[in-house]
Design a protein around this motif. Structure first.
Motif, short mmCIF file in Angstrom:
data_model
loop_
_atom_site.label_atom_id
_atom_site.label_comp_id
_atom_site.label_asym_id
_atom_site.label_seq_id
_atom_site.Cartn_x
_atom_site.Cartn_y
_atom_site.Cartn_z
N UNK A 126 0.93 -1.37 -0.04
CA UNK A 126 0.12 0.04 0.11
C UNK A 126 0.64 1.32 -0.08
N UNK A 127 2.28 1.32 0.45
CA UNK A 127 2.79 2.38 0.51
C UNK A 127 3.12 2.94 -0.78
N UNK A 128 3.50 2.01 -1.64
CA UNK A 128 4.15 2.60 -3.13
C UNK A 128 2.89 3.44 -3.70
N UNK A 129 1.69 2.91 -3.73
CA UNK A 129 0.56 3.64 -4.50
C UNK A 129 0.19 4.97 -3.92
N UNK A 130 0.14 4.97 -2.48
CA UNK A 130 -0.22 6.05 -1.78
C UNK A 130 1.25 7.20 -2.13
N UNK A 131 2.27 6.72 -2.12
CA UNK A 131 3.20 7.66 -2.16
C UNK A 131 3.21 8.11 -3.39
N UNK A 132 2.98 7.51 -4.64
CA UNK A 132 2.89 8.02 -6.05
C UNK A 132 1.75 8.78 -6.10
N UNK A 133 0.67 8.70 -5.38
CA UNK A 133 -0.28 9.51 -5.45
C UNK A 133 -0.19 11.07 -4.78
N UNK A 134 0.32 10.81 -3.35
CA UNK A 134 0.68 11.79 -2.69
C UNK A 134 1.71 12.73 -3.61
N UNK A 135 2.79 12.23 -3.93
CA UNK A 135 4.17 12.88 -4.68
C UNK A 135 3.40 13.51 -6.07
N UNK A 136 2.45 13.09 -6.75
CA UNK A 136 1.97 13.64 -8.02
C UNK A 136 0.87 14.92 -7.46
N UNK A 137 0.40 14.66 -6.41
CA UNK A 137 -0.52 15.69 -5.80
C UNK A 137 0.20 16.95 -5.62
N UNK A 138 1.32 16.65 -4.88
CA UNK A 138 2.27 17.77 -4.30
C UNK A 138 3.10 18.22 -5.44
N UNK A 139 3.27 17.86 -6.56
CA UNK A 139 3.97 18.31 -7.72
C UNK A 139 3.09 19.21 -8.44
N UNK A 170 6.85 37.18 -1.76
CA UNK A 170 8.04 36.36 -2.29
C UNK A 170 8.53 35.43 -1.26
N UNK A 171 8.88 35.71 -0.11
CA UNK A 171 9.41 34.96 0.95
C UNK A 171 8.38 33.96 1.38
N UNK A 172 7.16 34.24 1.58
CA UNK A 172 6.05 33.17 1.48
C UNK A 172 5.79 32.17 0.67
N UNK A 173 5.94 32.62 -0.56
CA UNK A 173 6.15 31.63 -1.80
C UNK A 173 7.05 30.76 -1.75
N UNK A 174 8.48 31.37 -1.66
CA UNK A 174 9.47 30.47 -1.40
C UNK A 174 9.33 29.51 -0.52
N UNK A 175 8.86 29.79 0.76
CA UNK A 175 8.72 28.91 1.84
C UNK A 175 7.68 27.63 1.44
N UNK A 176 6.45 28.11 0.88
CA UNK A 176 5.70 27.10 0.45
C UNK A 176 6.33 26.17 -0.78
N UNK A 178 9.33 25.30 -1.07
CA UNK A 178 10.71 24.59 -0.02
C UNK A 178 9.74 23.44 0.55
N UNK A 179 8.54 23.74 1.24
CA UNK A 179 7.71 22.70 1.83
C UNK A 179 7.22 21.71 1.03
N UNK A 180 7.17 21.99 -0.10
CA UNK A 180 6.55 20.99 -1.12
C UNK A 180 7.61 20.12 -1.48
#
Length: 265
Positions: A126-139, A170-176, A178-180
């Motif tokens: 289950x971890x692989x599929x969940x990671x793929x979905x989460x990674x795509x959403x974050x991208x 600009x600082x807030x956008x860069x922080x976001x 970096x979090x992604x």
């Protein structure tokens, strides 16, 4: 003109015949010795507790009907007290060679004949599929944030916002962003693992096609060759046996160097 002078024999005829007979017997024994099969997993087994090597050992014991029979085992080096000043350093037990060798060979055959199970077994966690979905959403979210950052720069360049607004936004956008990036990186391990297993499965398919349909009928030497090609090591624990398979990587790709399969002992 050649002159032949008779030379007396160095040894008498009887001794010569005896020597020839002994040489023939030695050659026969040497051929038989070369045919003697050893331990299929020699050099690959190790103890999961003390990390010392397991080695093959044959003992003669009384079997059914009280007849003497040779039994083969794999034994932990750490259990031999004489190697360590008279006191053993490990309590891990020995294991029957027939069982261990059959189990490892079964897993090798299963991997060659069903390479897709590498990917399937990992996905079932289950971890692989969940990671793929989460990674795509974050991208996707990161891409939106990157576009927002570019629009912010354009707004500042066109004089639509002042410098203070631009600097803070600009600082807030860069922080976001970096979090992604951090979250995407956290999921990348599972994604890379799945891709690595896909590549490994493809290699096993190619190897299986090269071997052909006679895999199960392979003789001892062929089994030894295949096992040494595919198996990195066999770790023997108190309750289980862990087979670590070699998985070669493409240059420049990240991923594990081996895949472990655990068997009950």
């Amino acid at each position: 003109e050649w002159v032949f002078v008779p030379v007396p024999p160095l040894v008498d005829e009887r001794l010569f015949r005896v020597a020839q007979g002994q040489l023939e017997e030695n050659r026969t024994r040497a051929r038989l010795g070369r045919r003697t099969l050893g331990y299929l997993l020699q050099g690959l087994t190790c103890c999961a507790i003390c990390r010392y090597a397991y080695y093959g050992k044959t003992t003669r014991e009384r079997g059914p009907g009280h007849s003497l029979k040779d039994y083969r085992y794999y034994r932990c080096t750490g259990t031999d007290g004489y190697r360590f000043g008279g006191e053993r350093i490990c309590s891990n037990g020995q294991i029957q060679a027939e069982f261990l060798e059959a189990a490892v060979w079964h897993e090798v055959c299963d991997l060659l004949m069903n390479p897709e199970k590498l990917e399937r077994d990992y996905k079932e966690g289950g971890e692989a599929d969940a990671s793929l979905r989460n990674a795509e959403a974050l991208k996707a979210l990161r891409l939106k944030q990157q576009h927002a950052l570019e629009r912010l720069i354009d707004s500042f360049t066109e004089g639509l916002i002042d410098k203070d607004q631009f600097t803070s936004r600009m600082a807030r956008a860069k922080e976001h962003i970096a979090e992604f990036d951090a979250q995407i990186h956290a999921y990348s391990g599972h994604v890379d693992q799945l891709e690595h297993l896909r590549l490994a499965a493809e290699r096993f398919r190619e190897l299986s096609a090269t071997i052909g349909p006679n895999l199960l009928d392979a003789d001892w030497h062929r089994r030894r060759e295949l096992i040494r090609t595919l198996v990195q090591k066999v770790e023997i624990g108190k309750d289980n046996v862990r087979i670590v398979f070699r998985v070669l990587q493409d240059a420049g790709r990240s991923g594990p160097e081996s895949i472990a399969v655990t068997l009950p002992r």
